[in-house]
Design a protein around this motif. Structure first.
Motif, PDB file in Angstrom:
ATOM      1  N   GLU A   1      51.664 -50.064 -55.971  1.00  0.00           N
ATOM      2  CA  GLU A   1      52.331 -51.118 -55.205  1.00  0.00           C
ATOM      3  C   GLU A   1      52.319 -52.425 -55.999  1.00  0.00           C
ATOM      4  O   GLU A   1      51.538 -52.606 -56.922  1.00  0.00           O
ATOM      5  N   VAL A   2      53.176 -53.341 -55.613  1.00  0.00           N
ATOM      6  CA  VAL A   2      53.241 -54.651 -56.258  1.00  0.00           C
ATOM      7  C   VAL A   2      52.645 -55.682 -55.308  1.00  0.00           C
ATOM      8  O   VAL A   2      53.183 -55.923 -54.236  1.00  0.00           O
ATOM      9  N   ASP A   3      51.516 -56.255 -55.709  1.00  0.00           N
ATOM     10  CA  ASP A   3      50.829 -57.270 -54.894  1.00  0.00           C
ATOM     11  C   ASP A   3      50.551 -56.771 -53.476  1.00  0.00           C
ATOM     12  O   ASP A   3      50.675 -57.507 -52.493  1.00  0.00           O
ATOM     13  N   ASP A   4      50.211 -55.514 -53.355  1.00  0.00           N
ATOM     14  CA  ASP A   4      49.892 -54.929 -52.060  1.00  0.00           C
ATOM     15  C   ASP A   4      48.951 -53.759 -52.286  1.00  0.00           C
ATOM     16  O   ASP A   4      48.812 -53.259 -53.406  1.00  0.00           O
ATOM     17  N   TYR A   5      48.295 -53.313 -51.223  1.00  0.00           N
ATOM     18  CA  TYR A   5      47.412 -52.159 -51.332  1.00  0.00           C
ATOM     19  C   TYR A   5      48.206 -50.878 -51.114  1.00  0.00           C
ATOM     20  O   TYR A   5      49.106 -50.826 -50.278  1.00  0.00           O
ATOM     21  N   PRO A   6      47.872 -49.813 -51.828  1.00  0.00           N
ATOM     22  CA  PRO A   6      48.595 -48.550 -51.642  1.00  0.00           C
ATOM     23  C   PRO A   6      48.048 -47.741 -50.473  1.00  0.00           C
ATOM     24  O   PRO A   6      46.887 -47.877 -50.084  1.00  0.00           O
TER      25      PRO A   6
ATOM     26  N   LYS B   1      43.110 -41.061 -58.352  1.00  0.00           N
ATOM     27  CA  LYS B   1      44.575 -41.010 -58.414  1.00  0.00           C
ATOM     28  C   LYS B   1      45.123 -39.972 -57.440  1.00  0.00           C
ATOM     29  O   LYS B   1      46.178 -40.164 -56.823  1.00  0.00           O
ATOM     30  N   ALA B   2      44.394 -38.858 -57.274  1.00  0.00           N
ATOM     31  CA  ALA B   2      44.864 -37.771 -56.420  1.00  0.00           C
ATOM     32  C   ALA B   2      44.904 -38.172 -54.956  1.00  0.00           C
ATOM     33  O   ALA B   2      45.784 -37.731 -54.212  1.00  0.00           O
ATOM     34  N   LEU B   3      43.987 -39.024 -54.525  1.00  0.00           N
ATOM     35  CA  LEU B   3      43.943 -39.427 -53.114  1.00  0.00           C
ATOM     36  C   LEU B   3      44.535 -40.805 -52.892  1.00  0.00           C
ATOM     37  O   LEU B   3      45.420 -40.986 -52.054  1.00  0.00           O
ATOM     38  N   PHE B   4      44.066 -41.804 -53.647  1.00  0.00           N
ATOM     39  CA  PHE B   4      44.462 -43.192 -53.403  1.00  0.00           C
ATOM     40  C   PHE B   4      45.703 -43.616 -54.178  1.00  0.00           C
ATOM     41  O   PHE B   4      46.195 -44.727 -53.972  1.00  0.00           O
TER      42      PHE B   4
ATOM     43  N   TYR C   1      43.298 -52.696 -62.779  1.00  0.00           N
ATOM     44  CA  TYR C   1      43.528 -52.160 -61.432  1.00  0.00           C
ATOM     45  C   TYR C   1      44.895 -51.506 -61.419  1.00  0.00           C
ATOM     46  O   TYR C   1      45.921 -52.178 -61.308  1.00  0.00           O
ATOM     47  N   PHE C   2      44.916 -50.173 -61.528  1.00  0.00           N
ATOM     48  CA  PHE C   2      46.187 -49.454 -61.484  1.00  0.00           C
ATOM     49  C   PHE C   2      46.574 -49.267 -60.028  1.00  0.00           C
ATOM     50  O   PHE C   2      45.879 -48.599 -59.263  1.00  0.00           O
ATOM     51  N   ASN C   3      47.707 -49.841 -59.679  1.00  0.00           N
ATOM     52  CA  ASN C   3      48.151 -49.836 -58.291  1.00  0.00           C
ATOM     53  C   ASN C   3      49.653 -49.601 -58.267  1.00  0.00           C
ATOM     54  O   ASN C   3      50.409 -50.382 -58.844  1.00  0.00           O
TER      55      ASN C   3
END
Length: 427
Positions: free
Chosen positions: A187-192, A89-92, A183-185
């Motif tokens: 962004e919505v339907d995209d890579y962070p 979480k801290a980096l990505f 998968y906690f992301n």
């Protein structure tokens, strides 16, 4: 009307990869792997990442004994899971949790999945839509090619019993079911993007400065020099039978060997002897002037470090061990801890809410109080008292009747103030 801004480029490009049924994480599908290597080469970025991880993981759970609960057959505890998730979480800015179910549709095991190993399934591919691909070498560091057979596809997290049963049936039964991935992301339907993506070029810059400094040391800080000579006194013999097999690896001549031995920190005081037959064949060494790298790199290093710290949104008091003056101010560090706790409160809340959701479907009640709150880092500055004592001593010094030059000398050499600062205080 369309607007085109040529000077602005997307940081990452997401494209379908039909070969593996995934969405590529940037053109080379290795954005997280590249960022990890850049951070590893930058001391400031690595320190900022560690600081963010520490504050997101906080001081553990408020519920006593919760962190010791074992959540899978490999002995993973919730405390270790929290630390691993906080690291990602801290980096990505995201993380992954793998869960598996029993026949009662309750979660039977929880596992951590490295964020850099996760890729989203191609939404246009019926076989991989709403799935996630797990593979441990997207960056091709171990193997030259990605092996499709070793990619594991997991269904998207959904604890609904009907959905689980449908997934189990599609997998061919419980013995073939691989579970789901949360998968906690952000962004919505995209890579962070990573937390400090806006300054990742500075990671590379700082790593380059480090390499340059190392090269200067290993060459004994020798100045850049050009060698002029008519012909080498001894040509190397590179006409071996296996020359074709080891193309590009040539045997150095005697001159090259001598010059190589002359360089380096352990050879800085050696004398090199060069023989020549007459004045016309005398080799000539000429140094060519270059910029003052010391000052240039010192300025660059400071600015790069400052931008990296700002990119990670970490208070500089928590990164810079050296203050602008020698006086340690405990209240500044305490205030920085309070500020950073406030900045990372949302991250701790994300982890707490996610863990509460996952373990609400766990087969055993491991948190009867249902309190998943994470304690922030305590804002205790250990050097408060020394700072107060030093401040009082300085006030006493300034109020004394000793000459101003003595006060200035004490402030500079005893307390680490700069000359102009000490003079201003005593004016």
């Amino acid at each position: 009307m369309k607007t085109y801004l040529p000077q602005i480029e997307r940081r990452i490009l997401v494209r379908p990869n039909q070969t593996y049924g995934i969405l590529n994480y940037d053109l080379d599908n290795a954005y997280p792997q590249r960022m990890l290597e850049l951070v590893a080469g930058s001391p400031t970025a690595k320190d900022c990442w560690n600081k963010r991880t520490k504050f997101i993981a906080g001081n553990g759970f408020e519920a006593a004994g919760l962190g010791k609960q074992i959540i899978n057959t490999n002995g993973l505890t919730i405390a270790k899971l929290l630390k691993a998730l906080a690291t990602d979480k801290a980096l990505f800015t995201g993380f992954g949790i793998h869960v598996n179910y029993n026949a009662n549709f309750k979660i039977s095991s929880v596992n951590y999945v490295k964020f850099e190993d996760i890729r989203m399934g191609d939404t246009d591919c019926p076989e991989t839509a709403d799935k996630f691909a797990i593979y441990n070498d997207w960056g091709r560091k171990t193997w030259k090619n990605i092996m499709r057979s070793k990619i594991t596809f997991l269904d998207k997290y959904d604890p609904d019993a009907a959905v689980i049963q449908q997934q189990v049936t599609a997998a061919g039964g419980w013995e073939h079911y691989k579970g789901q991935l949360l998968y906690f992301n952000p962004e919505v339907d995209d890579y962070p993007l990573i937390e400090a993506d806006s300054v990742w070029e500075d990671f590379e810059t700082e790593a380059g400065i480090k390499i340059f400094n190392n090269r200067e040391v290993t060459t004994g800080f020798l100045p850049s020099t050009m060698l002029f000579m008519q012909a080498r006194r001894e040509e190397a013999d590179n006409s071996k039978p296996d020359a074709d097999e080891f193309a590009g690896i040539n045997t150095p001549s005697q001159m090259e060997q001598d010059l190589g031995a002359f360089q380096g920190v352990k050879s800085a005081q050696k004398i090199i002897v060069i023989e020549y037959e007459d004045e016309n064949s005398k080799p000539e060494f000429k140094a060519y002037p270059i910029q003052n790298n010391d000052k240039l790199f010192e300025t660059t290093e400071r600015s790069v470090e400052s931008r990296i710290i700002k990119g990670f949104s970490v208070p500089k008091e928590l990164i810079n061990a050296e203050k602008s003056s020698g006086l340690s101010n405990g209240s500044e560090k305490k205030q920085a801890i309070i500020e950073f706790n406030d900045n990372t409160a949302a991250d701790r809340a994300d982890l707490a809410e996610t863990l509460a959701e996952v373990f609400s479907h766990f087969y055993a009640d491991i948190n009867s109080a249902n309190n998943w709150a994470i304690k922030p880092v305590p804002a205790i500055a250990a050097d408060d008292n020394p700072g107060i004592k030093a401040g009082n001593a300085i006030n006493t010094l300034l109020a004394s009747t000793i000459p101003a030059k003595n006060k200035i000398a004490a402030l500079v050499y005893a307390y680490g103030f700069k000359q102009n600062e000490a003079e201003a205080m005593c004016s």
